[in-house]
Enzyme design. Structure first.
Site, mmCIF file in Angstrom:
data_model
loop_
_atom_site.group_PDB
_atom_site.id
_atom_site.type_symbol
_atom_site.label_atom_id
_atom_site.label_comp_id
_atom_site.label_asym_id
_atom_site.label_seq_id
_atom_site.Cartn_x
_atom_site.Cartn_y
_atom_site.Cartn_z
ATOM 1 N N GLU A 1 71.448 40.795 -86.760
ATOM 2 C CA GLU A 1 70.870 39.499 -87.112
ATOM 3 C C GLU A 1 70.488 39.451 -88.580
ATOM 4 O O GLU A 1 69.852 40.384 -89.067
ATOM 5 C CB GLU A 1 69.622 39.191 -86.268
ATOM 6 N N GLU B 1 64.661 44.249 -80.099
ATOM 7 C CA GLU B 1 63.351 44.121 -80.735
ATOM 8 C C GLU B 1 62.183 44.478 -79.829
ATOM 9 O O GLU B 1 61.156 43.824 -79.804
ATOM 10 C CB GLU B 1 63.178 42.675 -81.260
ATOM 11 N N TYR C 1 65.656 40.144 -91.950
ATOM 12 C CA TYR C 1 65.539 38.774 -92.501
ATOM 13 C C TYR C 1 64.949 38.800 -93.903
ATOM 14 O O TYR C 1 63.902 38.199 -94.169
ATOM 15 C CB TYR C 1 64.701 37.932 -91.555
ATOM 16 N N ASN D 1 68.070 44.024 -86.942
ATOM 17 C CA ASN D 1 67.813 42.616 -87.256
ATOM 18 C C ASN D 1 66.984 42.597 -88.536
ATOM 19 O O ASN D 1 65.910 43.194 -88.576
ATOM 20 C CB ASN D 1 67.024 41.936 -86.133
#
Ligand code: GCU
Length: 582
Positions: A493, A404, A457, A455
Site C-alpha cells: 500500500e 496491519e 504512506y 504499507n
C-alpha cells in the site's frame, strides 16, 4: 466442498434474486417463530448487503432474516441435496422447513449444509437464513477493540476497527445443488515443471462408502488413470506427466481440465466433476519472485469488494468491469485486501491471467487478540477454509495472513509464527507473507515469513504535502527494511486520497494532481530497488468506510472513483505502466 457444478450427474438451482426480509430489531425473531414464518416487511436483493438497499438499514448491525420458498422436481428425489452460501457477514443460521440445518461463523468464505433429510417433495420448501452482523472484538475482522494499534479507527461510527464499512447480509450467491449418493467430494491439484513437462499430482476425495472405479483424466491429453476403489478408500491419488505443457502465466493463462468419473461395477457413471487448473510454479529465490522460474514484478493494487448499492455484494458485471480496468491500466496483480474475494473473482482471474495475493480477513489484530488460544484457533480455522477453497486457483500465487496487526507486541511473535506454520502445513507450494505497518526494526513477526509486505504512506499520513521528503524517506525506509530482514519486499500500500474533480496546482493533498504525482513517483522508487517484487497502489477504487473525520463519505485513495471512473492518477499510471511493458 467443491464449487457447485451442473452436469449429467449433478444439478444446480440458483436461489439468487428476491427474498423476504425482516430486520430483527429486538433480537427475538427465533422466539417469535421466524424460522417457521417470517413477518417480512420487505423484499431484498440477494446477493448484496442490506445496508444500501434500504435507507433505514444503512446503520443496522443486528440480525437480518431472509426467507424464500422453492418447490423441487421429484426427478431429484434420489439425489443428495445441498445448500451453499458463498458468503454472509457474519454469523449465519440456516433452517429448512423450520428445522435448523447448520450454523457458520465468518464472512468471505462459503459454507455448505446437506439438507437431503429435510426436503419436502409434495409442496414448497421454506428456506430461512438469519445473518447476525454484530460488530465485536472477537470477530474476524474485529470491532470495538479496547486497545488501539492504528490511530483513527477507534471512535469511528460504526465502531469496527478497520477502514471499510462493516456491511451485513448475504454477499454472494445462494445455491441448491445435488450430488449422487456416492460422489467426488474433493480435488486437490499440485503442479511442478520438469523441463518442458508438467508434473501433475491429483488427490481425489470420495464420499464415504463408495465402491467402484475412479477414472481421472486430463482432457485434451493422453493423460488418463483408472483406479479401483474399495469401500475403504476415502480418496485416491494419481500422478500425471504432461508433455510440452502450456504453462499458466499472465501472458498465456492456459487452463487444463481434470475430469474425475466414478463408475459402478457395470461401468455406469455414478458421478463426475471437472476441475480446471493451471500448470505453473511460484517461488521466492533470493530477492526475486519467480513464476515458472522467471522473475515477475507485481504491479497493481489493493482493492475492496465494494460498489454502490451492492455494498459488499458481488456482481458479475462489476467483476468484468474491474478486470477490464485492471487490463486497461496495465496492472498484472492485486491483493484481495482485506479478506478472501469471491470464487467468481478468482475463477475470472484464472481465465484472464491476473496474479493474486490471497488475504485472510485478519485486519487490525491488537495485543488482546494474542492472549489465549480462542482467536488463534478461530484464525487457523479460517485459514483452513480459505486454503481449502482456493488451493486449485493458479492465479493465487501467495497468501497474506494478516494486514496491519500489532506486530510489535512480544506475544505477536508466537502468534504469527503459529499462523505461518499452520498455513504452510496446508499449502507448501506458495510463499506466505503478512502486511506490516510499523517499524520493521521492532517487528517481531515478519522474520517467520517468506517475503515482506509493507504499507507505507510517506507524503500522506506522514510528511503530508511534502512529497520530496516523503519520497526520500520511503526510499531510505525500503533500503533499511531489506538491510534488516534480507527478504524480498512488496509495498502493498502506498497512495493518497484525491477527491475527484479537485484540481490544485502546485499539487496539494486531496487534489488529483497530488495523488497522481505521489503514486507515480513512489511506484518508480519502489520499482527501481533490486530487492522489490511488487508495488500495489492503495487503492484501485474509492470505497465506503465508516464515518470518521478523515473520510469524505468514502476512502478516496482510489485511482478510480467508486463508480469506476478514472482520476488523473489512473491516466498517469496507465502511461507509466504501458511504457514498462514495452
Ligand atoms: C491502511 C489499511 C487500509 C486503509 C489504508 C488507508 O494501510 O491497510 O485498509 O484503507 O491504510 O488509510 O487508506
Amino acid at each position: 466442498m467443491l464449487y457447485p457444478q451442473s452436469n449429467s450427474s449433478r444439478a444446480m438451482i440458483s436461489l439468487d434474486g428476491f427474498w423476504k426480509f425482516a430486520p430483527d430489531v429486538n433480537d427475538d425473531g427465533e422466539q417469535r417463530g421466524w424460522p417457521l414464518q417470517l413477518p417480512a416487511d420487505r423484499e431484498i436483493g440477494v446477493p448484496a448487503s442490506w445496508n444500501e438497499q434500504f435507507q433505514d438499514l444503512m446503520y443496522f448491525f443486528g440480525s437480518g432474516w431472509y426467507e424464500r420458498e422453492i418447490e423441487l422436481s421429484r426427478q431429484l428425489r434420489s439425489e443428495r441435496m445441498w445448500l451453499r452460501v458463498g458468503s454472509a457477514n457474519y454469523l449465519s443460521t440456516v433452517w429448512v422447513n423450520g428445522t435448523e440445518v447448520g450454523r457458520h461463523e465468518g464472512a468471505h468464505l462459503p459454507f455448505v449444509f446437506e439438507i437431503t433429510d429435510h426436503v419436502r417433495w409434495d409442496g414448497p420448501n421454506r428456506i430461512t437464513i438469519r445473518v447476525d452482523a454484530a460488530i465485536a472484538a472477537d470477530r474476524l475482522p474485529p470491532g470495538d477493540v479496547e486497545d488501539e494499534q492504528i490511530v483513527g479507527f477507534k471512535g469511528q461510527y460504526p465502531n469496527n476497527y478497520y477502514d471499510f464499512f462493516p456491511y451485513g447480509g448475504i454477499h454472494r450467491s445462494v445455491t441448491l445443488f445435488t450430488t449422487p449418493v456416492s460422489f467426488v467430494s474433493d480435488i486437490r491439484i499440485t503442479t511442478e515443471i520438469d523441463g518442458t513437462e508438467g508434473k501433475v499430482k491429483a488427490h481425489i476425495g470420495l464420499s464415504e462408502g463408495f465402491e467402484g472405479a475412479c477414472t481421472v483424466s486430463i482432457r485434451g491429453t493422453q493423460c488418463r488413470s483408472s483406479v479401483e476403489v474399495g469401500a475403504v478408500g476415502p480418496s485416491v491419488d494419481v500422478d500425471f506427466s504432461v508433455p510440452a505443457a502450456r504453462l499458466w502465466c499472465p501472458e498465456d493463462p492456459f487452463l487444463y481440465e481434470l475430469e474425475v468419473r466414478l463408475t459402478d461395477g457395470d461401468g455406469q457413471v455414478i458421478d463426475q466433476y471437472v476441475q480446471t487448473f493451471g500448470i505453473r510454479t511460484v517461488s521466492i529465490r533470493g530477492t526475486e519472485l519467480l513464476l515458472n522460474g522467471k522473475p515477475v514484478f507485481l504491479t497493481g493494487f489493493g482493492m475492496h469488494e465494494d460498489f454502490p448499492v451492492l455494498g459488499k455484494g458481488i456482481s458479475p458485471a462489476v467483476i468484468a468491469k474491474d478486470f477490464n480496468l485492471l487490463s486497461w491500466i496495465g496492472a498484472n496483480s492485486v491483493r484481495t485486501s482485506h479478506y478472501p474475494y469471491s470464487d467468481e473473482f478468482l475463477s475470472y482471474a484464472d481465465k484472464h491471467g491476473l496474479l493474486v495475493i490471497g488475504e485472510t480477513p485478519f485486519v487490525g489484530f491488537v495485543r488482546s487478540h494474542y492472549q489465549g488460544t480462542a482467536i488463534l484457533n478461530k484464525a487457523k480455522r479460517v485459514i483452513t477454509e480459505m486454503i481449502e477453497r482456493d488451493v486449485n486457483h493458479p492465479c493465487v500465487i501467495a497468501w497474506s495472513l494478516a494486514n496491519e496487526g500489532d506486530t510489535l507486541a512480544p506475544e505477536a511473535d508466537a502468534f504469527y509464527e503459529a499462523l505461518y506454520r499452520h498455513a504452510k502445513s496446508l499449502d507448501d507450494t506458495r510463499p506466505i507473507t503478512i502486511v506490516n505497518c510499523v517499524d520493521v526494526e521492532k517487528d517481531v513477526a515478519l522474520k517467520h515469513y517468506d517475503f515482506v509486505s509493507l504499507n507505507r504512506y510517506h507524503g500522506w499520513y506522514e510528511q503530508a504535502g511534502r512529497l520530496d521528503e516523503g519520497c526520500r524517506i520511503l526510499s531510505e525506509k525500503l533500503d533499511r527494511c531489506y538491510e534488516v530482514l534480507g527478504k524480498p519486499v512488496i509495498v502493498t500500500e502506498f497512495g493518497a486520497d484525491a477527491v475527484a474533480g479537485v484540481h490544485v496546482d502546485p499539487p496539494e493533498v486531496f487534489s488529483e494532481e497530488y495523488q497522481a504525482e505521489m503514486v507515480t513517483r513512489q511506484y518508480e522508487i519502489i520499482r527501481q530497488k533490486p530487492y522489490t517484487i511488487g508495488a500495489h497502489v492503495w487503492s484501485f477504487a474509492d470505497f465506503k468506510t465508516s464515518q470518521t473525520p478523515s473520510r469524505v463519505v468514502v476512502n478516496r485513495k482510489g485511482v478510480f472513483t467508486r463508480d469506476r471512473q478514472p482520476k488523473l492518477s489512473a491516466h498517469k499510471l496507465k502511461a507509466l505502466w504501458s511504457r514498462e511493458s514495452r
